[in-house]
Design an enzyme around this catalytic site. Structure first.
Site, short mmCIF file in Angstrom:
data_model
loop_
_atom_site.label_atom_id
_atom_site.label_comp_id
_atom_site.label_asym_id
_atom_site.label_seq_id
_atom_site.Cartn_x
_atom_site.Cartn_y
_atom_site.Cartn_z
N CYS A 1 0.87 -1.18 0.00
CA CYS A 1 0.00 0.00 0.00
C CYS A 1 0.90 1.22 0.00
O CYS A 1 2.12 1.10 -0.20
CB CYS A 1 -0.97 -0.02 1.18
SG CYS A 1 -0.16 -0.03 2.79
N ASN B 1 2.48 1.45 4.12
CA ASN B 1 2.75 0.17 4.83
C ASN B 1 2.52 0.28 6.34
O ASN B 1 3.25 -0.31 7.13
CB ASN B 1 4.19 -0.31 4.52
CG ASN B 1 4.50 -1.73 4.99
OD1 ASN B 1 5.62 -2.04 5.38
ND2 ASN B 1 3.52 -2.60 4.97
N CYS C 1 -1.16 0.76 7.27
CA CYS C 1 -2.59 0.46 7.46
C CYS C 1 -3.02 -0.76 6.65
O CYS C 1 -3.24 -1.85 7.20
CB CYS C 1 -3.46 1.66 7.07
SG CYS C 1 -3.21 3.12 8.12
N ARG C 2 -3.19 -0.60 5.33
CA ARG C 2 -3.80 -1.66 4.53
C ARG C 2 -2.91 -2.89 4.34
O ARG C 2 -3.36 -4.02 4.58
CB ARG C 2 -4.24 -1.10 3.16
CG ARG C 2 -5.38 -0.11 3.26
CD ARG C 2 -5.55 0.66 1.98
NE ARG C 2 -4.44 1.58 1.75
CZ ARG C 2 -4.27 2.30 0.67
NH1 ARG C 2 -5.16 2.21 -0.31
NH2 ARG C 2 -3.24 3.13 0.55
N SER C 3 -1.67 -2.67 3.91
CA SER C 3 -0.85 -3.88 3.60
C SER C 3 -0.44 -4.66 4.86
O SER C 3 -0.40 -5.89 4.81
CB SER C 3 0.35 -3.54 2.72
OG SER C 3 1.20 -2.60 3.30
N ASP D 1 -7.94 3.98 1.00
CA ASP D 1 -6.98 4.43 2.01
C ASP D 1 -7.75 4.93 3.24
O ASP D 1 -8.55 5.85 3.14
CB ASP D 1 -6.17 5.58 1.38
CG ASP D 1 -5.10 6.11 2.29
OD1 ASP D 1 -5.10 5.75 3.49
OD2 ASP D 1 -4.27 6.89 1.81
P1 4NP Z 1 -1.64 2.85 4.02
O1 4NP Z 1 -2.25 4.22 4.62
O2 4NP Z 1 -1.13 3.18 2.63
O3 4NP Z 1 -2.81 1.94 3.99
O4 4NP Z 1 -0.54 2.42 4.96
C1 4NP Z 1 -1.53 5.42 4.63
C2 4NP Z 1 -0.52 5.60 5.57
C3 4NP Z 1 0.17 6.81 5.61
C4 4NP Z 1 -0.14 7.79 4.70
C5 4NP Z 1 -1.14 7.62 3.77
C6 4NP Z 1 -1.83 6.41 3.73
N1 4NP Z 1 0.55 9.04 4.75
O5 4NP Z 1 0.18 9.95 4.00
O6 4NP Z 1 1.51 9.18 5.53
#
Ligand code: 4NP
Length: 197
Positions: free
Chosen positions: A15, A18, A20-22, A132
């Site tokens: 994702c 790294n 939240c989703r992955s 997201d």
């Molecule tokens: P992820 O979520 O891609 O599912 O881990 C996010 C984590 C951090 C950010 C965006 C999405 N960020 O902008 O820092």
């Protein structure tokens, strides 16, 4: 796309951050694989497109929602690296942007073929990506888990078609794990599938 082979299948969930989703996909898939008794055959990891959160544990909100469903998110964020494209058999992104970024990072065409989107494996086709949750409320984190539980079950289902069969000696490449070859080999056996394809 996946190379059919003896030994381990290696899956990398990706994702943006790294956190939240992955990491959640990693935990959900690990549990399914363990419950299926396939942890010796399928290896799972996760990574992010960006290295902004490298070294951090998963987001506390994501960990807390996952924990309520029995998942322990213990991965540490890291960015995707070139070696991953050689090391893993399947590289699964969460949304279109992840897919575009992964394709840009892929070192060769064979690597590009390993890239797939999580919702390709969904059984309930309500979403074409895993949204997201970073700027969402609780419902965003719950939705991520709903989508991942559904899609990871679909992914495992496809993997089992090969892992549970005697087809591992074959050198044949499969274009997608749930393709026509898989269908025929499951229904009529590997020999029939090999004769047709
Ligand atoms: P992820 O979520 O891609 O599912 O881990 C996010 C984590 C951090 C950010 C965006 C999405 N960020 O902008 O820092």
């Amino acid at each position: 796309m996946m190379e059919e082979k003896k030994g381990e299948y290696k899956i990398l969930f990706v994702c943006l951050g790294n956190i939240c989703r992955s990491p959640s996909a990693e935990a959900v898939m690990k549990k399914l694989v363990q419950d299926a008794g396939l942890d010796g055959r399928i290896k799972i990891d996760s990574a992010g497109i960006i290295g902004y959160h490298a070294g951090e544990k998963a987001d506390p909100r994501m960990r807390s929602h996952a924990a309520r469903r029995g998942y322990k998110l213990d991965s540490v964020s890291r960015p995707v690296c070139t070696e991953d494209f050689f090391d893993f058999d399947l590289i699964i992104g969460m949304d279109n942007r992840n897919i575009d970024d992964l394709k840009r990072k892929a070192p060769d065409l064979e690597s590009v073929e390993k890239i797939h989107q999580m919702t390709e494996y969904s059984q309930n086709k309500l979403y074409d990506h895993v949204p997201d949750p970073y700027y969402s409320g609780a419902e965003g984190f719950e939705l991520v888990l709903d989508l991942l539980e559904d899609a990871c079950a679909g992914l495992l289902d496809e993997l089992v078609q090969f892992i549970g069969s005697d087809c591992h000696g074959s050198k044949r490449r499969v274009t997608r794990i749930g393709d026509a070859y898989a269908y025929v080999s499951k229904k009529f056996g590997c020999q029939a599938a090999d004769e047709i394809f």
